[in-house]
Design an enzyme around this catalytic site. Structure first.
Site, PDB file in Angstrom:
ATOM      1  N   ASP A  51      41.889  29.360  44.902  1.00 48.36           N
ATOM      2  CA  ASP A  51      42.894  28.776  45.795  1.00 48.36           C
ATOM      3  C   ASP A  51      43.775  27.738  45.112  1.00 48.36           C
ATOM      4  OD1 ASP A  51      42.058  30.355  47.934  1.00 48.36           O
ATOM      5  OD2 ASP A  51      40.582  28.873  48.600  1.00 48.36           O
ATOM      6  N   LYS A  76      46.694  43.001  39.160  1.00 50.88           N
ATOM      7  CA  LYS A  76      45.553  42.191  39.590  1.00 50.88           C
ATOM      8  C   LYS A  76      44.328  42.634  38.807  1.00 50.88           C
ATOM      9  CE  LYS A  76      43.223  39.318  42.279  1.00 50.88           C
ATOM     10  NZ  LYS A  76      43.427  37.850  42.243  1.00 50.88           N
ATOM     11  N   ASP A  88      46.416  40.812  46.982  1.00 58.84           N
ATOM     12  CA  ASP A  88      47.270  39.950  46.163  1.00 58.84           C
ATOM     13  C   ASP A  88      48.484  40.701  45.628  1.00 58.84           C
ATOM     14  OD1 ASP A  88      45.625  37.828  46.634  1.00 58.84           O
ATOM     15  OD2 ASP A  88      44.493  38.026  44.776  1.00 58.84           O
ATOM     16  N   ALA A 155      41.015  36.585  38.836  1.00 59.23           N
ATOM     17  CA  ALA A 155      40.319  36.307  40.099  1.00 59.23           C
ATOM     18  C   ALA A 155      39.645  34.952  39.959  1.00 59.23           C
ATOM     19  CB  ALA A 155      39.294  37.403  40.394  1.00 59.23           C
TER      20      ALA A 155
END
Length: 266
Positions: A51, A76, A88, A155
């Site tokens: 985040d 991704k 995403d 990620a």
């Protein structure tokens, strides 16, 4: 916590038809890196933690590059907590102002999408998926043959496990990928950012730029002081490395970023 896990188990069973399973380590096919990825075309984008805003930043960078005529695509690394076309990747396309591409629909831009919202190694164990980094690299090479630049979003942070023996930073280092590191204005980001930069320095990873995401912008004092510290650190240890500031994004009011640090790589 138990309520959340129970809810996710119900979602997993509904979307996949699978019963929740007891996690067991899954073998991952990790071929030795042959360093064939073209680092002049592919840049890895990682956050200082989860985040940090790297999906938004990746989309904004791609949007700004497209506006300058660069044929760019985003990829991704691994998506968890989702089904179908990567969440995403869809966010990138919305920010870029384009529809999902054929390479999105066929899975090229995200070869692995797993249902449980967890670190890739655990999500793979739950879904009984064997992660093969060679498959990710093959997708990157295909995208490189079609586009001038590939922004490969990771990620989470650098030490997110791909498997129980292999971490995201290992993939970046093994493939000699230059890195865009995304920091945020959250309390604690100075520590996370400097530690991430230090480990990159120790591993010999090139930092293309440090992106400072002003979200959530809770304190101007913290924000301004953090930027000062980061500039001083970069001048000392990564001279010439740009620091890009990203304002808080409100709805679809997407800012145009200074991407001069990237344009010279096309």
């Amino acid at each position: 916590r138990r309520t959340k896990d129970k809810k996710m188990e119900e979602i997993l069973q509904k979307t996949t038809g699978k019963q929740p399973v007891t996690c067991k380590p899954v073998t991952c096919n990790l071929p030795k890196a042959n360093l064939t990825c073209n680092s002049s075309k592919t840049i890895f984008v990682s956050g200082i933690d989860t985040d940090a805003g790297k999906s938004v930043v990746t989309g904004l960078l791609a949007r700004s590059l497209r506006k300058r005529g660069v044929n760019v695509i985003t990829q991704k690394f691994i998506q968890t907590g989702w089904v179908g076309v990567s969440e995403d990747i869809q966010k990138h396309r919305k920010i870029m102002g384009i529809e999902p591409q054929p390479v999105d629909v066929d899975g090229t831009t995200c070869p692995y999408v797993m249902t449980y919202p967890a670190s890739p190694h655990l999500a793979a164990e739950i879904d009984k998926v064997t992660l093969d980094t060679g498959r990710i690299e093959e997708s990157t090479r295909r995208l490189e043959s079609m586009y001038d630049m590939v922004l490969l979003e990771g990620a989470g942070g650098l030490y997110v496990p791909v498997t129980r023996e292999y971490f995201t930073i290992d993939y970046i280092a093994d493939h000699r990928l230059p890195l865009i590191l995304v920091a945020s204005s959250k309390l604690g980001s100075i520590n996370h950012t400097l530690m991430s930069l230090e480990v990159c320095r120790a591993r010999g990873i090139e930092i293309v730029c440090l992106v400072y995401n002003r979200f959530p912008n809770d304190s101007e004092w913290i924000t301004n002081d953090s930027i000062t510290i980061f500039r001083q650190y970069l001048e000392q240890h990564f001279p010439g490395t740009a620091l890009i500031e990203v304002p808080v994004v409100r709805e679809t009011d997407y800012p145009d970023l200074d991407i001069s640090a990237l344009e010279g790589r096309v």
